[in-house]
Design a protein around this motif. Structure first.
Motif, PDB file in Angstrom:
ATOM      1  N   SER A  83       0.855  -1.193   0.000  1.00 18.98           N
ATOM      2  CA  SER A  83       0.000   0.000   0.000  1.00 18.98           C
ATOM      3  C   SER A  83       0.887   1.237   0.000  1.00 18.98           C
ATOM      4  CB  SER A  83      -0.909   0.027   1.243  1.00 18.98           C
ATOM      5  OG  SER A  83      -0.134   0.249   2.411  1.00 18.98           O
ATOM      6  N   GLY A  84       0.282   2.389  -0.251  1.00 18.89           N
ATOM      7  CA  GLY A  84       1.023   3.647  -0.154  1.00 18.89           C
ATOM      8  C   GLY A  84       1.510   3.874   1.267  1.00 18.89           C
ATOM      9  N   LEU A  85       0.648   3.574   2.227  1.00 22.66           N
ATOM     10  CA  LEU A  85       1.039   3.775   3.626  1.00 22.66           C
ATOM     11  C   LEU A  85       2.209   2.865   4.001  1.00 22.66           C
ATOM     12  CD1 LEU A  85       0.593   5.188   6.296  1.00 22.66           C
ATOM     13  CD2 LEU A  85      -1.242   3.560   6.797  1.00 22.66           C
ATOM     14  N   TYR A 109      -0.203  13.779   4.805  1.00 18.82           N
ATOM     15  CA  TYR A 109      -1.232  12.726   4.727  1.00 18.82           C
ATOM     16  C   TYR A 109      -1.456  12.170   6.140  1.00 18.82           C
ATOM     17  CZ  TYR A 109      -3.256   8.204   3.300  1.00 18.82           C
ATOM     18  OH  TYR A 109      -4.060   7.093   3.148  1.00 18.82           O
ATOM     19  N   GLU A 152       5.411  16.926   0.853  1.00 19.88           N
ATOM     20  CA  GLU A 152       4.208  16.615   0.076  1.00 19.88           C
ATOM     21  C   GLU A 152       3.843  17.838  -0.739  1.00 19.88           C
ATOM     22  OE1 GLU A 152       1.644  14.014   3.020  1.00 19.88           O
ATOM     23  OE2 GLU A 152       0.342  14.809   1.435  1.00 19.88           O
ATOM     24  N   SER A 156      -1.935  17.077   1.812  1.00 26.79           N
ATOM     25  CA  SER A 156      -3.210  16.367   1.732  1.00 26.79           C
ATOM     26  C   SER A 156      -4.362  17.239   2.224  1.00 26.79           C
ATOM     27  CB  SER A 156      -3.149  15.088   2.569  1.00 26.79           C
ATOM     28  OG  SER A 156      -2.394  14.106   1.889  1.00 26.79           O
ATOM     29  N   ASP A 181       6.314  12.416  -0.911  1.00 24.73           N
ATOM     30  CA  ASP A 181       5.098  11.648  -1.203  1.00 24.73           C
ATOM     31  C   ASP A 181       4.531  12.231  -2.492  1.00 24.73           C
ATOM     32  OD1 ASP A 181       2.512  10.672  -1.446  1.00 24.73           O
ATOM     33  OD2 ASP A 181       2.190  10.566   0.722  1.00 24.73           O
ATOM     34  N   THR A 183       2.219  11.072  -4.561  1.00 28.59           N
ATOM     35  CA  THR A 183       0.960  10.462  -4.980  1.00 28.59           C
ATOM     36  C   THR A 183       0.151  11.422  -5.853  1.00 28.59           C
ATOM     37  OG1 THR A 183       0.984   9.142  -2.966  1.00 28.59           O
ATOM     38  CG2 THR A 183      -1.113   9.319  -4.110  1.00 28.59           C
ATOM     39  N   MET A 201       8.227   8.548  -3.148  1.00 25.66           N
ATOM     40  CA  MET A 201       7.278   7.489  -2.813  1.00 25.66           C
ATOM     41  C   MET A 201       5.942   7.817  -3.485  1.00 25.66           C
ATOM     42  SD  MET A 201       4.686   7.990  -0.450  1.00 25.66           S
ATOM     43  CE  MET A 201       3.271   6.912  -0.565  1.00 25.66           C
ATOM     44  N   ALA A 203       1.640   6.352  -3.731  1.00 28.40           N
ATOM     45  CA  ALA A 203       0.576   5.365  -3.569  1.00 28.40           C
ATOM     46  C   ALA A 203       0.115   4.992  -4.976  1.00 28.40           C
ATOM     47  CB  ALA A 203      -0.576   5.936  -2.740  1.00 28.40           C
ATOM     48  N   THR A 205      -1.931   2.970  -5.592  1.00 24.29           N
ATOM     49  CA  THR A 205      -3.377   2.857  -5.368  1.00 24.29           C
ATOM     50  C   THR A 205      -4.163   3.916  -6.131  1.00 24.29           C
ATOM     51  OG1 THR A 205      -2.820   2.132  -3.133  1.00 24.29           O
ATOM     52  CG2 THR A 205      -5.078   2.873  -3.484  1.00 24.29           C
ATOM     53  N   LYS A 206      -3.569   5.098  -6.293  1.00 24.76           N
ATOM     54  CA  LYS A 206      -4.303   6.234  -6.865  1.00 24.76           C
ATOM     55  C   LYS A 206      -4.142   6.241  -8.381  1.00 24.76           C
ATOM     56  CE  LYS A 206      -5.238   7.279  -2.570  1.00 24.76           C
ATOM     57  NZ  LYS A 206      -4.343   8.069  -1.730  1.00 24.76           N
ATOM     58  N   LEU A 215      -4.533  -1.848  -4.156  1.00 25.14           N
ATOM     59  CA  LEU A 215      -3.719  -1.151  -3.151  1.00 25.14           C
ATOM     60  C   LEU A 215      -2.261  -1.510  -3.411  1.00 25.14           C
ATOM     61  CD1 LEU A 215      -6.018  -1.978  -0.160  1.00 25.14           C
ATOM     62  CD2 LEU A 215      -5.381   0.348  -0.795  1.00 25.14           C
ATOM     63  N   TRP A 337      -8.792   8.425  -4.337  1.00 25.59           N
ATOM     64  CA  TRP A 337      -9.055   9.264  -5.507  1.00 25.59           C
ATOM     65  C   TRP A 337      -8.349   8.702  -6.723  1.00 25.59           C
ATOM     66  CZ3 TRP A 337      -4.224  11.855  -6.349  1.00 25.59           C
ATOM     67  CH2 TRP A 337      -3.404  11.980  -5.209  1.00 25.59           C
TER      68      TRP A 337
HETATM   69  C1  LIG Z   1      -3.732   7.491  -0.476  1.00 25.26           C
HETATM   70  C2  LIG Z   1      -2.458   8.132  -0.066  1.00 25.26           C
HETATM   71  C3  LIG Z   1      -1.454   7.409   0.573  1.00 25.26           C
HETATM   72  C4  LIG Z   1      -1.627   5.974   1.013  1.00 25.26           C
HETATM   73  O1  LIG Z   1      -1.963   5.086   0.021  1.00 25.26           O
HETATM   74  P1  LIG Z   1      -2.708   3.705   0.402  1.00 25.26           P
HETATM   75  O2  LIG Z   1      -2.364   2.819  -0.724  1.00 25.26           O
HETATM   76  O3  LIG Z   1      -4.160   4.043   0.506  1.00 25.26           O
HETATM   77  O4  LIG Z   1      -2.132   3.241   1.703  1.00 25.26           O
HETATM   78  C5  LIG Z   1      -0.286   8.056   0.877  1.00 25.26           C
HETATM   79  N1  LIG Z   1      -0.111   9.361   0.591  1.00 25.26           N
HETATM   80  C6  LIG Z   1      -1.046  10.091  -0.021  1.00 25.26           C
HETATM   81  C7  LIG Z   1      -0.784  11.530  -0.310  1.00 25.26           C
HETATM   82  C8  LIG Z   1      -2.255   9.508  -0.363  1.00 25.26           C
HETATM   83  O5  LIG Z   1      -3.193  10.266  -0.941  1.00 25.26           O
END
Ligand SMILES: *Cc1c(COP(=O)(O)O)cnc(C)c1O
Length: 393
Positions: A83-85, A109, A152, A156, A181, A183, A201, A203, A205-206, A215, A337
């Motif tokens: 995951s991003g986290l 975040y 960032e 966020s 970050d 993302t 880094m 995510a 996921t987005k 994820l 998102w």
């Molecule tokens: C969503 C997000 C994360 C974490 O991603 P996950 O895959 O949901 O854990 C980290 N940083 C930012 C800025 C994000 O928007």
């Protein structure tokens, strides 16, 4: 002697066809990887990607995705995590030791801050929050214990865009490692290494996934020694990603620039329109003049994600704002998102920011965040209009 069918089903004679070329690569799944002989088992080196040893240490599928994410971010090496986290956590676990300090922007975040509060603190690693819009104050906070700085751009939820290059330069002047970050920038609007950042880094996921159904996270570096530290911690923690999730991200990567541009255009159109509505006192979209850090966005980026927030007038009650969000039909209520469905979340900044940060003038009122999907912009605007009409007029 003929072998039993149970054996034949496992030791089948299948070989991938030579000369088979297709748009998508094969998906390789393995925990066990078979060695031809003991010499091969003893000599293979997973660290430098010269051979396959065990599923956790890489497969052709994870190597393919790592290579493409490293290329996307303009870096050299990439590790993938679930995951991003987990990517944020991995960077902290790889680089920080007892007695060290990490600095986080005060618009970080939320779960990244929770990781520092809940885990790093227990290991004797302290953290402090800095104002991402004040490079001088940030530089003054850097001390002998400061080992890592998170960045960032934009932050966020409240979307302030920092002087990224300025912050990175101040940290670099003190020999402190910086991690971005990315993302929001996704390697499209923003490439961290071009601004002097050490670790980027994301995510996945987005935007890279783009489907709201995967994820995954990535940690990209340019420096070989830094990569090695992160990779060794990654291995010792047993972090791995599933081949079928890699397949989904690999399939989506080809359309990433198109999706990013489409959601950027739709997001800006809706943010501009919302800014003309009397209930909205502030639009928080870094590409729009009047948004905090807009000049910094102009210096670092040409594009923006389809993500923005608005402040609704403080004269409304929380119940009225909730009713506005509940009245939306196309914008669905949910976190994350960059997927196909437009999303909305009302945020309580008091629980999310330091008291000073939550009191900034541009954050007066009620914050609502929007992620723009792929619906027609006119339909999304009509949805916003009917919800404003229903709940706030
Ligand atoms: C969503 C997000 C994360 C974490 O991603 P996950 O895959 O949901 O854990 C980290 N940083 C930012 C800025 C994000 O928007």
């Amino acid at each position: 002697m003929a072998r039993d069918i149970a054996t034949e089903l496992i030791h089948h004679p299948y070989q991938p066809p030579a000369g088979f070329e297709a748009p998508q690569g094969a998906v390789h799944k393995a925990s066990t990887i078979i060695f031809a002989n003991v010499a091969a088992l003893r000599s293979r080196d997973w660290r430098h990607k010269t051979g396959y040893t065990y599923g956790l240490h890489g497969t052709p599928t994870t190597f393919a995705l790592e290579e493409r994410i490293a290329t996307l971010e303009g870096g050299r090496e990439c590790v993938l995590v679930p995951s991003g986290l987990a990517a944020v956590a991995l960077v902290g676990q790889a680089l920080l030791s007892q007695g060290d300090e990490v600095l986080l922007p005060d618009n970080v975040y939320g779960p990244s801050l929770n990781f520092a509060k809940g885990e790093l603190a227990r290991w004797g690693i302290t953290h402090r929050l800095y104002d991402p819009l004040d490079v001088a104050a940030f530089a003054a906070m850097l001390g002998p214990q400061t080992r890592l700085v998170w960045l960032e751009a934009p932050g966020s939820v409240s979307m302030e865009f920092p002087d990224l290059a300025g912050l990175a330069a101040a940290a670099r002047a003190r020999g402190i490692t910086t991690a971005l970050d990315n993302t929001w920038g996704a390697g499209i609007a923003l490439r961290g290494f071009e601004h002097g950042i050490d670790i980027v880094m994301q995510a996945l996921t987005k935007y890279p996934s783009g489907g709201g159904d995967v994820l995954m996270g990535s940690v990209v570096t340019q420096d070989a020694a830094l990569h090695e530290r992160i990779k060794l911690t990654h291995m010792r923690l047993g972090l791995g990603v599933a081949a079928n999730d890699c397949e989904l991200v690999l399939r989506s990567l080809g359309t990433l620039p198109l999706r990013y541009a489409a959601q950027d255009a739709a997001g800006r159109a809706l943010a501009v329109w919302l800014g003309t509505q009397p209930e909205v006192v502030q639009v928080l979209h870094p590409a729009l003049p009047g948004s905090p850090g807009h000049a910094h966005w102009q210096r670092h980026c040409t594009a923006a994600a389809g993500l923005f927030s608005v402040m609704l007038d403080e004269r409304f009650s929380t119940a009225q704002v909730d009713a506005f969000v509940d009245a939306l039909r196309l914008f669905r209520l949910g976190y994350s998102w960059a997927g196909p469905i437009s999303l909305v979340v009302p945020y309580d900044l008091a629980g999310l920011r330091s008291p000073q940060a939550a009191q900034r003038p541009h954050l007066r009122g009620h914050l609502v965040r929007f992620s723009v999907g792929f619906e027609a912009v006119a339909d999304l605007q009509a949805d916003l209009a009917q919800a404003l009409q229903t709940a706030l007029r």
